[in-house]
Design a protein around this motif. Structure first.
Motif, short mmCIF file in Angstrom:
data_model
loop_
_atom_site.label_atom_id
_atom_site.label_comp_id
_atom_site.label_asym_id
_atom_site.label_seq_id
_atom_site.Cartn_x
_atom_site.Cartn_y
_atom_site.Cartn_z
N PRO A 1 0.83 -1.21 0.00
CA PRO A 1 0.00 0.00 0.00
C PRO A 1 0.87 1.26 0.00
CG PRO A 1 0.05 -0.96 2.20
CD PRO A 1 0.81 -1.91 1.31
N LEU A 2 0.46 2.24 -0.76
CA LEU A 2 1.17 3.51 -0.86
C LEU A 2 0.18 4.66 -0.83
CD1 LEU A 2 3.63 2.69 -3.81
CD2 LEU A 2 4.24 2.85 -1.39
N PRO A 3 0.60 5.81 -0.29
CA PRO A 3 -0.26 7.00 -0.43
C PRO A 3 -0.30 7.43 -1.89
CG PRO A 3 1.86 7.59 0.51
CD PRO A 3 1.85 6.10 0.45
N GLY A 4 -1.48 7.79 -2.38
CA GLY A 4 -1.61 8.19 -3.77
C GLY A 4 -1.14 9.61 -4.02
N GLY A 5 -1.20 9.98 -5.27
CA GLY A 5 -0.72 11.30 -5.67
C GLY A 5 -1.48 12.44 -5.02
N TYR A 6 -2.79 12.27 -4.80
CA TYR A 6 -3.56 13.34 -4.16
C TYR A 6 -3.10 13.56 -2.72
CZ TYR A 6 -6.92 13.38 -8.03
OH TYR A 6 -7.51 13.51 -9.26
N VAL A 7 -2.73 12.49 -2.01
CA VAL A 7 -2.27 12.62 -0.63
C VAL A 7 -0.89 13.25 -0.58
CG1 VAL A 7 -1.60 11.36 1.45
CG2 VAL A 7 -3.69 10.72 0.23
N VAL A 8 0.06 12.68 -1.35
CA VAL A 8 1.43 13.19 -1.33
C VAL A 8 1.48 14.62 -1.87
CG1 VAL A 8 3.77 12.86 -2.23
CG2 VAL A 8 2.43 10.88 -1.52
N GLY A 9 0.86 14.84 -3.01
CA GLY A 9 0.89 16.18 -3.61
C GLY A 9 0.13 17.19 -2.78
N GLY A 10 -1.03 16.79 -2.22
CA GLY A 10 -1.80 17.73 -1.40
C GLY A 10 -1.08 18.14 -0.14
#
Length: 293
Positions: free
Chosen positions: A64-73
């Motif tokens: 499992p990984l944090p998605g782009g919306y989580v990391v970028g946000g």
């Protein structure tokens, strides 16, 4: 400010959070790059970057990984908060300031693109006039009243309505549209006398002669999903029959009802424009002795 709020603020503006988010971003990009072999560009965009959480398949493992919306946000909030609380603008630090401003604009631009961007294509044959664009991956069921030789009266039903299976009654249609089975990706083959396939759901048109086999969705850039739909039409006095429609059939399915001639076609989702384009001439010139345009 109480201690709890101060600790939250310090975490949001901290350089450690920046480093952690950049590291997670590198891992996300690495995982997406490896997964691109199987998913293609569009697939990794949807699964890794245009999502809140992602799952990286590593052999039999699921990471499992944090998605782009989580990391970028979080990175966007971290950068903006850091400039508000920690950075003071001076000409000596203007380079750092404008570099961070560029990163912030990139993050905002990618967020807006992921949320609102739609990709359509306008396919035109030479000499043809077209006033609509077609979506790359979404489809719709078009019910056309072709009685008038001057124009077609079209009712387009979006793909989302076809997957639910609920009856659809539109005021302009004298019958209900009932999706019986929708395959987002399928292969079609001619039914033979010795075919072991189950009896077709279709009772009208070419459907009874065709076997529709569901296939897994593909995300590769070199492949496309070809959907298939079994749809029943029901008038006031009962069922009119069930048809098979698919872009792979190459022809619409036709019927007559209520003194009108109707056509059913499953096609890429269209967006009509307030202009039209005519392709007058097409040339494919190459350098002599090569296939380079």
């Amino acid at each position: 400010m109480n201690d709890s709020l101060r600790r939250v603020r310090d975490l949001i503006v901290s350089l450690k959070l920046t480093v952690v988010l950049l590291a997670l971003g590198m891992v996300l990009i690495f995982a997406a790059t490896l997964s691109q072999v199987d998913l293609g560009v569009w697939g990794v965009q949807q699964r890794f970057f245009h999502s809140f959480f992602a799952v990286w398949h590593v052999g039999p493992l699921f990471v499992p990984l944090p998605g782009g919306y989580v990391v970028g946000g979080l990175l966007l909030v971290n950068l903006i908060a850091a400039h508000i609380y920690r950075f003071k603008f001076t000409w000596r630090k203007s380079g750092i300031f404008f570099t961070h401003l560029g990163v912030i604009l990139l993050l905002i631009g990618e967020l807006l693109s992921g949320l609102w961007q739609e990709v359509y294509q306008m396919k035109i044959d030479q000499g043809q006039t077209v006033g609509y664009a077609e979506h790359e991956r979404r489809y719709e069921l078009a019910v056309l009243d072709t009685t008038d030789p001057q124009f077609d009266d079209v009712v387009a039903i979006p793909e989302d309505f076809l997957t639910h299976g609920d009856p659809i009654q539109y005021p302009k249609l004298p019958f209900r549209v009932i999706p019986k089975a929708y395959y987002p990706n399928a292969s079609l083959s001619r039914r033979t006398e010795n075919s072991a396939a189950a009896p077709s759901l279709a009772t009208q048109g070419i459907g009874p002669q065709v076997v529709a086999t569901p296939l897994p969705l593909t995300y590769k850039d070199s492949e496309i999903n070809i959907p298939a739909l079994f749809v029943e039409l029901a008038g006031p006095e009962g069922s009119l029959g069930t048809w098979l429609v698919s872009p792979d059939l190459g022809m619409p399915q036709t019927l007559s009802f209520g003194g009108h001639t109707w056509k059913l076609v499953l096609r890429p989702e269209r967006v009509y424009k307030d202009f039209s384009m005519t392709l007058l001439e097409l040339r494919h010139d190459v350098y002599p002795g090569t296939d380079i345009p």
